[in-house]
Design an enzyme around this catalytic site. Sequence first.
Site, PDB file in Angstrom:
ATOM      1  N   VAL A  11      31.019   7.147  25.973  1.00 20.32           N
ATOM      2  CA  VAL A  11      30.623   5.986  27.604  1.00 20.32           C
ATOM      3  C   VAL A  11      30.411   4.956  27.257  1.00 20.32           C
ATOM      4  O   VAL A  11      30.890   4.070  28.018  1.00 20.32           O
ATOM      5  CB  VAL A  11      29.096   6.377  27.278  1.00 20.32           C
ATOM      6  CG1 VAL A  11      28.190   5.268  28.559  1.00 20.32           C
ATOM      7  CG2 VAL A  11      28.534   8.162  27.666  1.00 20.32           C
ATOM      8  N   ASP A  30      30.750  -2.877  17.830  1.00 24.77           N
ATOM      9  CA  ASP A  30      30.393  -1.642  16.978  1.00 24.77           C
ATOM     10  C   ASP A  30      30.686  -1.633  15.215  1.00 24.77           C
ATOM     11  O   ASP A  30      31.379  -2.043  15.219  1.00 24.77           O
ATOM     12  CB  ASP A  30      31.517  -0.202  17.725  1.00 24.77           C
ATOM     13  CG  ASP A  30      30.705   0.700  16.923  1.00 24.77           C
ATOM     14  OD1 ASP A  30      31.164   2.010  18.101  1.00 24.77           O
ATOM     15  OD2 ASP A  30      30.924   1.253  15.819  1.00 24.77           O
ATOM     16  N   THR A  86      22.819   9.871  21.250  1.00 28.14           N
ATOM     17  CA  THR A  86      20.973  10.106  21.654  1.00 28.14           C
ATOM     18  C   THR A  86      21.759  11.689  20.884  1.00 28.14           C
ATOM     19  O   THR A  86      20.990  12.656  21.956  1.00 28.14           O
ATOM     20  CB  THR A  86      20.234   9.560  23.023  1.00 28.14           C
ATOM     21  OG1 THR A  86      21.810  10.720  23.927  1.00 28.14           O
ATOM     22  CG2 THR A  86      19.903   8.138  22.957  1.00 28.14           C
ATOM     23  N   LEU A 153      29.611  10.426  34.295  1.00 26.96           N
ATOM     24  CA  LEU A 153      31.200  10.913  33.954  1.00 26.96           C
ATOM     25  C   LEU A 153      31.119  12.082  33.028  1.00 26.96           C
ATOM     26  O   LEU A 153      30.386  12.542  32.585  1.00 26.96           O
ATOM     27  CB  LEU A 153      31.700   9.431  32.643  1.00 26.96           C
ATOM     28  CG  LEU A 153      31.095   8.012  33.166  1.00 26.96           C
ATOM     29  CD1 LEU A 153      31.241   7.578  31.904  1.00 26.96           C
ATOM     30  CD2 LEU A 153      31.855   7.988  34.655  1.00 26.96           C
ATOM     31  N   ARG A 154      32.466  12.855  34.003  1.00 26.36           N
ATOM     32  CA  ARG A 154      32.384  14.128  32.644  1.00 26.36           C
ATOM     33  C   ARG A 154      33.445  13.374  32.440  1.00 26.36           C
ATOM     34  O   ARG A 154      35.100  12.947  32.124  1.00 26.36           O
ATOM     35  CB  ARG A 154      33.241  15.031  33.977  1.00 26.36           C
ATOM     36  CG  ARG A 154      31.710  15.364  34.550  1.00 26.36           C
ATOM     37  CD  ARG A 154      32.538  16.607  35.617  1.00 26.36           C
ATOM     38  NE  ARG A 154      33.998  15.429  36.234  1.00 26.36           N
ATOM     39  CZ  ARG A 154      34.036  15.328  37.679  1.00 26.36           C
ATOM     40  NH1 ARG A 154      35.247  17.212  37.906  1.00 26.36           N
ATOM     41  NH2 ARG A 154      35.790  14.721  37.595  1.00 26.36           N
ATOM     42  N   ASN A 211      21.637  16.773  35.041  1.00 28.63           N
ATOM     43  CA  ASN A 211      22.375  17.788  33.659  1.00 28.63           C
ATOM     44  C   ASN A 211      22.103  18.889  33.901  1.00 28.63           C
ATOM     45  O   ASN A 211      22.401  20.306  33.966  1.00 28.63           O
ATOM     46  CB  ASN A 211      22.293  17.005  32.224  1.00 28.63           C
ATOM     47  CG  ASN A 211      23.703  15.869  32.444  1.00 28.63           C
ATOM     48  OD1 ASN A 211      24.017  16.131  33.469  1.00 28.63           O
ATOM     49  ND2 ASN A 211      23.915  15.378  31.280  1.00 28.63           N
ATOM     50  N   PHE A 252      30.953  23.701  40.314  1.00 27.32           N
ATOM     51  CA  PHE A 252      29.944  24.520  38.800  1.00 27.32           C
ATOM     52  C   PHE A 252      29.512  26.397  39.665  1.00 27.32           C
ATOM     53  O   PHE A 252      28.416  26.338  38.890  1.00 27.32           O
ATOM     54  CB  PHE A 252      28.803  23.355  39.129  1.00 27.32           C
ATOM     55  CG  PHE A 252      28.981  22.549  37.713  1.00 27.32           C
ATOM     56  CD1 PHE A 252      30.500  21.614  38.153  1.00 27.32           C
ATOM     57  CD2 PHE A 252      29.247  21.796  36.937  1.00 27.32           C
ATOM     58  CE1 PHE A 252      30.548  19.808  37.639  1.00 27.32           C
ATOM     59  CE2 PHE A 252      29.424  21.390  35.726  1.00 27.32           C
ATOM     60  CZ  PHE A 252      30.180  19.949  35.768  1.00 27.32           C
ATOM     61  N   CYS A 263      26.829  17.359  26.268  1.00 27.16           N
ATOM     62  CA  CYS A 263      25.974  16.650  26.912  1.00 27.16           C
ATOM     63  C   CYS A 263      24.425  17.767  28.047  1.00 27.16           C
ATOM     64  O   CYS A 263      23.431  17.526  27.310  1.00 27.16           O
ATOM     65  CB  CYS A 263      26.552  15.957  27.841  1.00 27.16           C
ATOM     66  SG  CYS A 263      27.195  14.585  28.286  1.00 27.16           S
ATOM     67  N   ARG A 331      32.184  19.692  20.012  1.00 24.63           N
ATOM     68  CA  ARG A 331      30.800  19.627  20.498  1.00 24.63           C
ATOM     69  C   ARG A 331      29.916  20.754  21.493  1.00 24.63           C
ATOM     70  O   ARG A 331      30.559  20.536  22.268  1.00 24.63           O
ATOM     71  CB  ARG A 331      30.279  18.445  20.508  1.00 24.63           C
ATOM     72  CG  ARG A 331      30.130  17.261  19.203  1.00 24.63           C
ATOM     73  CD  ARG A 331      29.501  16.037  20.134  1.00 24.63           C
ATOM     74  NE  ARG A 331      30.583  15.189  21.164  1.00 24.63           N
ATOM     75  CZ  ARG A 331      30.281  13.877  21.215  1.00 24.63           C
ATOM     76  NH1 ARG A 331      29.269  13.936  21.787  1.00 24.63           N
ATOM     77  NH2 ARG A 331      30.454  13.512  22.008  1.00 24.63           N
TER      78      ARG A 331
END
Length: 433
Positions: A11, A30, A86, A153-154, A211, A252, A263, A331
């Site tokens: 992101v 970072d 997160t 964002l995808r 989401n 979707f 996500c 993930r």
Amino acid sequence: MRVTMIGTGYVGLVSGACFADFGHDVVCVDKDAGKIERLKKGEIPIFEPGLDDLVTRNVREGRLAFAVEAGEAIRAADAVFIAVGTPSRRGDGHADLSYVHAAAEEIAGLMDGFTVVVTKSTVPVGTGDEIEAIIRKANPSADFAVVSNPEFLREGAAIEDFKRPDRIVVGTEDERAKAVMNELYRPLFLNETPIVFTGRRTSELIKYAANAFLALKITFINEIADLCEAVGADVQQVARGIGLDKRIGNKFLNAGPGYGGSCFPKDTLALVRTAQDAKTPMRLIETTVAINDARKKAMAGRVADALEGDLNGKVIGVLGLTFKPNTDDMRDAPSLDIIPALQAMGATIQAYDPEGHEARQMLRGVDFKDGPYEAVEGADAVVIITEWDQFRALDLDRMKLLMKAPNVIDLRNIYRPEDMRSRGFRYSSVGRG
Ligand code: UGA
């Protein structure tokens, strides 16, 4: 505007590069010095179409820079974005906010003059209040406003989603902060992108609600797919038939092996926990999570069914490992459930994915191949788990010659059943009874 982005994950990096491309001065910070070194050399740590060009161009034109030390960038910033991870907290599924809190502490000690602190990370309702309290305590005289500005964002389409969003959501009551946010997103006013100004808690909840709703929509069509198989109907036609109703919408509604990614799994779980804590449990989302988990595990059974229930000693070719195409992200990918389940039933796996390199560390005992034809060679069956474009146009005759037996289990419905059967394959897919 001067923007500082804390966190160069997915992101942070995409948002930072896009804000720079809008003409703002952006520094992405970072703590990982190695990563910053690589970024300075133009090496992009993630696979996202178009991102390397965008970063290189904006660095060259002097609008985008990278740093390990946040001090100077935060002091100079009009807006500091928190875009750190997160993840799900081990054990209870709550979002782990330790990186967000640490970023707030750091910003508090460094900010100078009126500063808008923006959360881009997906954070539970009330996190903005916590960030405000942390900053206020660490620096009582600081002049700042905390704003929620979730991203939608995808992966794989992130730059397009950033530059041509359906909407921008900004949660703040502070007028000076609203002015800064308006200025940041001004380039989008040209194409009349709606900006939803709302309260901070509402904005935080909008992200989770969006989401969770999308995860629910996918799960709904997956259950309809199962029913289609049982009653001899076609889920793609059902999706089209309902999707043309504008109240439902056609996006979707692709049935498949269950949603994955960084996500939906984590955000649905976090919303469930938030709702339980608030004593208003969201049983619909609890059920969505349970159905999706079970679905991913059940997919191996479809492969076994295609081989008369016996996978012992069988070779299975797997095409696609990432949670969706055009990303290297592994993930919560369905492949991580399906492959171990196939192995537990006695199958040997040979797999190929164009970008899922991390799978080599995540999956044991898999023979990773360098191309799709290598992965299908000698296989008793081929399973398509991720719908990469290159799998949509395979040379099917070549594939059939290479395979030991022409069994294809297409978990993404990228081929037409009648085509596959006419070419001599035993073909099964999702929800096309
Ligand atoms: C998702 C949302 O779509 C973004 O709006 C949001 O910003 C992002 O999460 C986030 O919170 O950061 P992403 O996880 O990148 O984006 O990917 P999606 O395209 O939403 O796909 C998620 C999963 O659902 C994938 O496993 C995909 O294969 C599956 N899916 C999606 C289906 O099975 N069927 C569909 O019709 C659509």
